[in-house]
Design a protein around this motif. Structure first.
Motif, PDB file in Angstrom:
ATOM      1  N   VAL A   1       0.879  -1.184   0.000  1.00  0.00           N
ATOM      2  CA  VAL A   1       0.000   0.000   0.000  1.00  0.00           C
ATOM      3  C   VAL A   1       0.915   1.232   0.000  1.00  0.00           C
ATOM      4  N   PRO A   2       1.353   1.681  -1.180  1.00  0.00           N
ATOM      5  CA  PRO A   2       2.396   2.722  -1.260  1.00  0.00           C
ATOM      6  C   PRO A   2       2.039   4.047  -0.606  1.00  0.00           C
ATOM      7  N   ASP A   3       0.750   4.393  -0.522  1.00  0.00           N
ATOM      8  CA  ASP A   3       0.407   5.681   0.079  1.00  0.00           C
ATOM      9  C   ASP A   3       0.148   5.571   1.588  1.00  0.00           C
ATOM     10  N   ALA A   4       0.340   4.394   2.154  1.00  0.00           N
ATOM     11  CA  ALA A   4       0.256   4.249   3.612  1.00  0.00           C
ATOM     12  C   ALA A   4       1.477   4.911   4.243  1.00  0.00           C
ATOM     13  N   HIS A   5       1.388   5.245   5.512  1.00  0.00           N
ATOM     14  CA  HIS A   5       2.493   5.949   6.157  1.00  0.00           C
ATOM     15  C   HIS A   5       2.533   5.608   7.640  1.00  0.00           C
ATOM     16  N   LEU A   6       3.740   5.648   8.189  1.00  0.00           N
ATOM     17  CA  LEU A   6       3.970   5.327   9.601  1.00  0.00           C
ATOM     18  C   LEU A   6       3.781   6.564  10.458  1.00  0.00           C
ATOM     19  N   HIS A   7       3.054   6.421  11.567  1.00  0.00           N
ATOM     20  CA  HIS A   7       2.928   7.493  12.545  1.00  0.00           C
ATOM     21  C   HIS A   7       3.900   7.259  13.695  1.00  0.00           C
ATOM     22  N   GLY A   8       4.351   8.367  14.290  1.00  0.00           N
ATOM     23  CA  GLY A   8       5.202   8.270  15.471  1.00  0.00           C
ATOM     24  C   GLY A   8       6.665   8.434  15.159  1.00  0.00           C
ATOM     25  N   ALA A   9       7.485   8.136  16.145  1.00  0.00           N
ATOM     26  CA  ALA A   9       8.929   8.307  16.013  1.00  0.00           C
ATOM     27  C   ALA A   9       9.493   7.354  14.970  1.00  0.00           C
ATOM     28  N   PRO A  10      10.615   7.702  14.354  1.00  0.00           N
ATOM     29  CA  PRO A  10      11.230   6.827  13.350  1.00  0.00           C
ATOM     30  C   PRO A  10      11.592   5.468  13.936  1.00  0.00           C
ATOM     31  N   THR A  11      11.673   4.472  13.088  1.00  0.00           N
ATOM     32  CA  THR A  11      12.044   3.128  13.540  1.00  0.00           C
ATOM     33  C   THR A  11      13.547   2.896  13.496  1.00  0.00           C
TER      34      THR A  11
END
Length: 398
Positions: A289-299
Motif C-alpha cells: 500500500v504505497p500511500d500508507a504511512h507510519l505514525h510516530g517516532a522513526p524506527t
C-alpha cells in the motif's frame, strides 16, 4: 488469506499472552489458603509470597521493595498516583493546584485529570507534542517557570500506547527537579519492552500492570518513593503502606513478579527480535500500500525512539474500524489504538494532538508485536492488507 482456523494476534499492546513462567507461578498458589494479613501459619505463608514477589519486582525495576505498592492494574495505579499525590501536595500547600501532563496520555491518566479539574479544584494543563508524538520540553519548562510553586505534580508517560513514541522522561525529571516537583510516569507499555530503571530514571512514581508484560489480568503496581506522601483512594485495612487498602491476591502477585522478572531479563533480546519483525512488517505493508504511512517516532532509533513492537500505520481513504473488522474476518487481530476506547468511532486524541486532521486520525491501525509474534504473522498480514484496504476504500467511496 490466512489458513482457516489460524489466529494471527497483532494486538500485544492491548494485552499479551501470559508467559509460561508466570502462569506456573500463579497456578501453583491458586489452591493455597491464607490471608497475607493473618498471623497464623497460612497467613504467614501468603505474606511470604507477597514479600518475595515484592523483592523480585524491586530487583527487576531498580527500586526498593518498600517502594512497590500492589494495585489492581495500570488504571488504578495511574489514579492513585495522580489523585493521591495531588491531594497530599495540596494539603501541604493550598497553592499547589496545577497538574502538568501531555495531550497524548492514556485515558487512565486523562480521565482522572478531567475529574480532578471538575471535582477536585485542580488546574490541569495538557502540554503539546510534536508531529512524532514527543513532548515539547520547552512548553513544559515555560509552564513550570510561570509559577513553580503552584505545580503539584507532572505526569508524562514513558511510552505512548498508540504510536509507540518514547518520551524524554529523564529531561522531564531534570526540569521538574529544579523546582522539587514530583514526576509520575505511566510505564505500562514500557516495562519489558525498553529498559526501565526506577532509581536511575529519577521519577517519583511509576505505574505498571501485569497483563502487558505476560502476567495475569487484574494486578499491577504503583512504584512510589517512600518519602513521597500519597493520599489513599481506598480506606480499609491499611495494607500497602496505608496507601492501598484491600486483601492482597498472592497468586496474582506471584504471577506478576514472575512475568516482570522474566520480561525484564529477556528485554534486550526481545526488543531486537520484535523490532526486526516490526521493521519487516512496516516495509512490506508500505510496499503493498504505497500511500500508507507510519505514525510516530522513526524506527531507525533516531530521536527519542519508539517501542520495538509498535507499528502505527495510516491508510488514506479508509476508516480504521472498517479495516480492523475486515482483517478480523480473515483471522488477523489488531487495533485502531487504545483498546480501552475501542468500539467508539471517534478520531484518535493522540493523532489529533500530533497535528493530524480528524479524517487522518480515523484511518489508522496499530499493529503491536510481542513474545508470541512470528514471521508467519507478518506474512499473513502482508498477504491480507492489500485486498482489505482496497475493499475498505470501495465501501467508503460509495
Amino acid at each position: 488469506m490466512t489458513t482457516p482456523g489460524r489466529h494471527v494476534y497483532l494486538d500485544h499492546a492491548a494485552t499479551t499472552p501470559m508467559l509460561p513462567v508466570a502462569l506456573d507461578a500463579m497456578t501453583a498458589r491458586l489452591a493455597s489458603v491464607g490471608n497475607a494479613n493473618s498471623l497464623h501459619a497460612s497467613g504467614r505463608a501468603a505474606r511470604r509470597v507477597v514479600e518475595e514477589s515484592r523483592e523480585t519486582i524491586a530487583r527487576s525495576l531498580g527500586c526498593r521493595p518498600g517502594d512497590v505498592v500492589f494495585t489492581s492494574g495500570g488504571t488504578e495505579s495511574d489514579n492513585l498516583a495522580l489523585k493521591g499525590i495531588y491531594w497530599a501536595r495540596r494539603a501541604e500547600d493550598p497553592r499547589r493546584l496545577r497538574i502538568l501532563s501531555t495531550a497524548i496520555e492514556h485515558h487512565a491518566v486523562l480521565d482522572p485529570l478531567v475529574w480532578l479539574g471538575e471535582e477536585g479544584g485542580a488546574e490541569v494543563e495538557l502540554l503539546p507534542v510534536d508531529d512524532k508524538g514527543v513532548l515539547d520540553l520547552e512548553a513544559l519548562r515555560d509552564s513550570i517557570a510561570r509559577d513553580p510553586g503552584s505545580v503539584a505534580l507532572v505526569s508524562v508517560m514513558w511510552a505512548n500506547n498508540e504510536v509507540g513514541s518514547l518520551q524524554p522522561v529523564d529531561q522531564v525529571v531534570r526540569i521538574a527537579g529544579e523546582h522539587d516537583i514530583p514526576v509520575h510516569t505511566d510505564a505500562v507499555q514500557a516495562v519489558g519492552s525498553v529498559p526501565v530503571d526506577f532509581e536511575a530514571s529519577g521519577v517519583d512514581a511509576l505505574s505498571l500492570t501485569g497483563h502487558k508484560v505476560g502476567g495475569p489480568y487484574g494486578v499491577g503496581a504503583l512504584v512510589v518513593r517512600r518519602d513521597l506522601r500519597v493520599s489513599p483512594l481506598v480506606h480499609g485495612g491499611g495494607q500497602e503502606r496505608d496507601i492501598r487498602s484491600g486483601t492482597l491476591d498472592p497468586p496474582a502477585i506471584a504471577g506478576l513478579a514472575a512475568a516482570i522478572e522474566a520480561s525484564v531479563k529477556a528485554q534486550p533480546e526481545h526488543a531486537e527480535r520484535v523490532a526486526a519483525l516490526r521493521d519487516d512488517l512496516v516495509r512490506r505493508v508500505l510496499e503493498v500500500v504505497p500511500d500508507a504511512h507510519l505514525h510516530g517516532a522513526p524506527t531507525d532509533g533516531t530521536g527519542v525512539g519508539r517501542l520495538p513492537g509498535n507499528a502505527h500505520i495510516g491508510f488514506p481513504g479508509c476508516e480504521g474500524d472498517s479495516l480492523l473488522m475486515l482483517l478480523d474476518a480473515r483471522g488477523i487481530e489488531c487495533s485502531t489504538g487504545s483498546a480501552c476506547s475501542a468500539g467508539v468511532p471517534q478520531p484518535s486524541h493522540v493523532l489529533l494532538a500530533m497535528g493530524c486532521d480528524p479524517d487522518q486520525a480515523r484511518h489508522s491501525l496499530r499493529f503491536s508485536l510481542g513474545h508470541t509474534s512470528t514471521a508467519a504473522d507478518v506474512a499473513a498480514l502482508v498477504e491480507a492488507i492489500g485486498p482489505v484496504v482496497e475493499r475498505a476504500r470501495g465501501v467508503r467511496s460509495r
